[in-house]
Design a protein around this motif. Structure first.
Motif, PDB file in Angstrom:
ATOM      1  N   ASN A   7     -38.650  13.401 -39.623  1.00 52.80           N
ATOM      2  CA  ASN A   7     -38.521  14.802 -40.050  1.00 52.80           C
ATOM      3  C   ASN A   7     -37.068  15.198 -40.277  1.00 52.80           C
ATOM      4  O   ASN A   7     -36.569  16.133 -39.655  1.00 52.80           O
ATOM      5  CB  ASN A   7     -39.108  15.766 -39.008  1.00 52.80           C
ATOM      6  N   PRO A   8     -36.395  14.477 -41.132  1.00 50.44           N
ATOM      7  CA  PRO A   8     -34.957  14.739 -41.259  1.00 50.44           C
ATOM      8  C   PRO A   8     -34.632  16.066 -41.933  1.00 50.44           C
ATOM      9  O   PRO A   8     -35.403  16.549 -42.753  1.00 50.44           O
ATOM     10  CB  PRO A   8     -34.471  13.591 -42.147  1.00 50.44           C
ATOM     11  N   VAL A   9     -33.515  16.601 -41.544  1.00 47.94           N
ATOM     12  CA  VAL A   9     -32.937  17.720 -42.272  1.00 47.94           C
ATOM     13  C   VAL A   9     -32.027  17.082 -43.313  1.00 47.94           C
ATOM     14  O   VAL A   9     -31.240  16.199 -42.985  1.00 47.94           O
ATOM     15  CB  VAL A   9     -32.066  18.569 -41.331  1.00 47.94           C
ATOM     16  N   GLU A  10     -32.148  17.519 -44.552  1.00 47.18           N
ATOM     17  CA  GLU A  10     -31.236  16.989 -45.569  1.00 47.18           C
ATOM     18  C   GLU A  10     -30.119  17.981 -45.788  1.00 47.18           C
ATOM     19  O   GLU A  10     -30.385  19.141 -46.097  1.00 47.18           O
ATOM     20  CB  GLU A  10     -31.971  16.774 -46.894  1.00 47.18           C
ATOM     21  N   VAL A  11     -28.895  17.537 -45.615  1.00 50.60           N
ATOM     22  CA  VAL A  11     -27.804  18.445 -45.920  1.00 50.60           C
ATOM     23  C   VAL A  11     -26.942  17.839 -47.013  1.00 50.60           C
ATOM     24  O   VAL A  11     -26.662  16.651 -47.023  1.00 50.60           O
ATOM     25  CB  VAL A  11     -26.919  18.786 -44.684  1.00 50.60           C
ATOM     26  N   GLU A  12     -26.582  18.671 -47.954  1.00 51.27           N
ATOM     27  CA  GLU A  12     -25.679  18.189 -48.996  1.00 51.27           C
ATOM     28  C   GLU A  12     -24.766  19.321 -49.428  1.00 51.27           C
ATOM     29  O   GLU A  12     -25.113  20.498 -49.325  1.00 51.27           O
ATOM     30  CB  GLU A  12     -26.442  17.593 -50.173  1.00 51.27           C
ATOM     31  N   THR A  13     -23.590  18.940 -49.899  1.00 53.30           N
ATOM     32  CA  THR A  13     -22.607  19.973 -50.194  1.00 53.30           C
ATOM     33  C   THR A  13     -22.190  20.003 -51.653  1.00 53.30           C
ATOM     34  O   THR A  13     -21.358  20.773 -52.050  1.00 53.30           O
ATOM     35  CB  THR A  13     -21.324  19.746 -49.369  1.00 53.30           C
ATOM     36  N   ALA A  14     -22.737  19.101 -52.441  1.00 48.42           N
ATOM     37  CA  ALA A  14     -22.386  19.069 -53.862  1.00 48.42           C
ATOM     38  C   ALA A  14     -23.532  18.368 -54.548  1.00 48.42           C
ATOM     39  O   ALA A  14     -24.351  17.748 -53.892  1.00 48.42           O
ATOM     40  CB  ALA A  14     -21.092  18.288 -54.057  1.00 48.42           C
ATOM     41  N   PRO A  15     -23.601  18.464 -55.872  1.00 48.51           N
ATOM     42  CA  PRO A  15     -24.667  17.733 -56.546  1.00 48.51           C
ATOM     43  C   PRO A  15     -24.647  16.268 -56.106  1.00 48.51           C
ATOM     44  O   PRO A  15     -23.578  15.692 -55.877  1.00 48.51           O
ATOM     45  CB  PRO A  15     -24.290  17.856 -58.023  1.00 48.51           C
ATOM     46  N   GLN A  16     -25.827  15.702 -55.971  1.00 45.36           N
ATOM     47  CA  GLN A  16     -25.942  14.307 -55.560  1.00 45.36           C
ATOM     48  C   GLN A  16     -25.056  13.393 -56.401  1.00 45.36           C
ATOM     49  O   GLN A  16     -24.950  13.580 -57.595  1.00 45.36           O
ATOM     50  CB  GLN A  16     -27.388  13.857 -55.755  1.00 45.36           C
ATOM     51  N   ASN A  17     -24.472  12.426 -55.755  1.00 42.92           N
ATOM     52  CA  ASN A  17     -23.714  11.368 -56.427  1.00 42.92           C
ATOM     53  C   ASN A  17     -22.496  11.880 -57.192  1.00 42.92           C
ATOM     54  O   ASN A  17     -22.035  11.235 -58.119  1.00 42.92           O
ATOM     55  CB  ASN A  17     -24.598  10.588 -57.404  1.00 42.92           C
ATOM     56  N   SER A  18     -21.996  13.045 -56.828  1.00 42.88           N
ATOM     57  CA  SER A  18     -20.864  13.541 -57.613  1.00 42.88           C
ATOM     58  C   SER A  18     -19.540  13.052 -57.018  1.00 42.88           C
ATOM     59  O   SER A  18     -19.441  12.697 -55.862  1.00 42.88           O
ATOM     60  CB  SER A  18     -20.887  15.061 -57.710  1.00 42.88           C
ATOM     61  N   THR A  19     -18.533  13.050 -57.866  1.00 39.47           N
ATOM     62  CA  THR A  19     -17.221  12.564 -57.442  1.00 39.47           C
ATOM     63  C   THR A  19     -16.435  13.709 -56.804  1.00 39.47           C
ATOM     64  O   THR A  19     -16.774  14.869 -56.970  1.00 39.47           O
ATOM     65  CB  THR A  19     -16.424  12.048 -58.657  1.00 39.47           C
ATOM     66  N   ALA A  20     -15.376  13.334 -56.102  1.00 40.41           N
ATOM     67  CA  ALA A  20     -14.550  14.358 -55.460  1.00 40.41           C
ATOM     68  C   ALA A  20     -13.928  15.251 -56.528  1.00 40.41           C
ATOM     69  O   ALA A  20     -13.575  14.796 -57.619  1.00 40.41           O
ATOM     70  CB  ALA A  20     -13.474  13.697 -54.615  1.00 40.41           C
ATOM     71  N   LYS A  21     -13.794  16.532 -56.191  1.00 46.75           N
ATOM     72  CA  LYS A  21     -13.376  17.520 -57.189  1.00 46.75           C
ATOM     73  C   LYS A  21     -11.984  17.268 -57.756  1.00 46.75           C
ATOM     74  O   LYS A  21     -11.724  17.495 -58.924  1.00 46.75           O
ATOM     75  CB  LYS A  21     -13.382  18.910 -56.556  1.00 46.75           C
TER      76      LYS A  21
END
Ligand code: ADP
Ligand code: MG
Length: 438
Positions: free
Chosen positions: A202-216
């Motif tokens: 039952n994982p919580v999915e956390v993400e902070t940017a679109p998947q697989n995106s490069t550093a800004k």
């Protein structure tokens, strides 16, 4: 938002303040409270955004709060794909646990096991490890996983691809079923996520940017150059721009050695790091590069995952990786912790498909340039990209592929024939699908 408001105690706040962190990064803000609540977490955030502290701080706090007054069984395990990353994560663990009574250690291959065994014997709460050496130590009964409460896979998608998944499953088989599982990476393909969900509960999915995106803050671009002129072009780039710290990725170990020799001939100090080098040479090359004793580090994808070289300004892809996710990780060695970075890829005619696959993953076209005097004349046909991480369980046939050795491996039944583990402890390292040494 502060580290305190995330629920971290003063001992950790003091430790991160000493590291110069003034506020938690976005992934830390999202992941730390969930981990403190004991949840399984699948976290994705761009390269260089502080994922290590994101999992280490809450796990350390948990270990501190639940410590047995007398015993010190191993309760948390962090697995990483490379020795250098294990060493780096361990350094972080030590820094973050400076003000609490938690013992940590690191084990990886390529060095003698004796001192690792002695350290484990004295008792550690949290261990950072690469899977191969860890299993060897487990076979020798130098470590037990029976009391593991938290399992962390850093660079989790890499840990679950075919090179590692058997070792990981084996390690997990020795652990209690009831435990917390944490997985972190900058990239997760759909197939790998499925595999991850077999381990997470039952994982919580956390993400902070679109998947697989490069550093800004990484600007990245392509120069179209003929294959045979790439060395000349690289020398020109470094000399004319007077670049003093450049990480260069090649596709092969041999290619890394050759380029290193040619750079040295051109009076650019350089060293190579790859899987055929001794651990001593690997450690020295990375250290010399970090402290600016050499100008260029030429690496295979061994250096693509996780390594944090603060303020590294330049990455060159001497060749594009044929696995698009690797591109994200390679260029993510620059532009870390909000710093600026520049990544340049040299692309010849054979690599145009790789470029397309990368652009597809990033949902972005790479800006391509031709430099005067280096106009491409190559006509060699493009090679096919591995649209999947090597060894992932993709049904699609790769039979037309002319590249990677890994895609030539049988996909479905890779490892039974003549290959049953001959040791009853079942390690069967020789029978395991060979990890491609990079
Ligand atoms: P990732 O695993 O996401 O690629 P790392 O955990 O290696 O990133 O961290 C990248 C760099 O950012 C490291 O040098 C680390 O010390 C630094 N860092 C981590 N958290 C913070 C923070 N909250 N503020 C400033 N710097 C941070
Ligand atoms: Mg990392």
């Amino acid at each position: 938002m502060t580290f305190k408001s995330l629920g971290l105690s003063d001992a950790f706040i003091k430790a991160v303040e000493e590291k110069g962190y003034t506020k938690p990064s976005p992934i830390q803000q999202k992941a730390i409270p969930q981990i403190l609540q004991g949840k399984d977490v699948l976290a994705s955030a761009q390269t260089g955004t502080g994922k290590t502290a994101g999992f280490t701080l809450p796990v350390l706090q948990y270990l501190t709060e639940t410590k047995h007054p007398k015993y010190r069984p191993l309760r948390a395990l962090v697995l990483t794909p490379t020795r250098e990353l294990a060493a780096q994560v361990y350094d972080n663990v030590r820094e973050y646990s400076k003000y609490v009574n938690i013992k940590s250690a690191v084990v990886f291959g390529g060095v003698k096991p004796a001192s690792q065994i002695a350290t484990l014997k004295r008792g550690v709460d949290i261990l950072v490890a690469t899977p191969g050496r860890l299993l060897d130590l487990h076979d020798q009964k130098a470590v037990s996983f029976k009391r593991i409460d938290v399992l962390i896979l850093d660079e989790a998608d890499r840990m679950l691809d075919m090179g590692f998944v058997r070792d990981i499953n084996k390690i997990i088989s020795f652990m209690p079923a009831k435990r917390q599982n944490l997985m972190f990476s900058a990239t997760f393909s759909k197939d790998i996520k499925k595999l991850a969900n077999g381990i997470l509960k039952n994982p919580v999915e956390v993400e902070t940017a679109p998947q697989n995106s490069t550093a800004k803050k990484v600007t990245h671009s392509v120069f179209k150059v003929d294959k045979k002129r790439k060395t000349e072009f690289t020398v020109k780039l470094i000399k004319e721009n007077n670049w003093n710290q450049v990480l260069i990725f090649t596709r092969t170990k041999h290619g890394a050695n050759k380029l290193t020799q040619n750079l040295v001939k051109a009076k650019i100090s350089a060293a190579a790091i790859h899987g055929n080098k001794s651990q001593g040479a690997r450690t020295k090359a990375l250290r010399d590069f970090k402290d600016n004793s050499i100008r260029v580090l030429v690496a295979t994808d061994i250096a693509a995952r996780g390594l944090d070289i603060p303020l590294l300004p330049h990455v060159i892809n001497y060749e594009l990786p044929n696995v698009p996710e690797d591109y994200v990780h390679r260029i993510g060695r620059t532009g870390r912790a909000g710093a600026k970075g520049e990544a340049i890829s040299l692309v010849c005619s054979e690599e145009t498909e790789y470029q397309k696959e990368i652009e597809k993953l990033l949902k972005e076209e790479l800006n391509s340039t031709v430099v005067e005097g280096f106009e491409p004349t190559d006509t060699a046909a493009p090679k096919r990209a591995a649209t999947q991480k090597k060894g992932s369980f993709k049904k699609k046939s790769n039979s037309t592929s002319s590249n990677t050795s890994s895609t030539k491996k049988p996909k479905r039944k890779p490892h039974f024939k003549g290959n049953k583990p001959n040791n009853s402890s079942g390690r069967g390292r020789t029978g395991a699908p060979k990890k491609k040494r990079i």
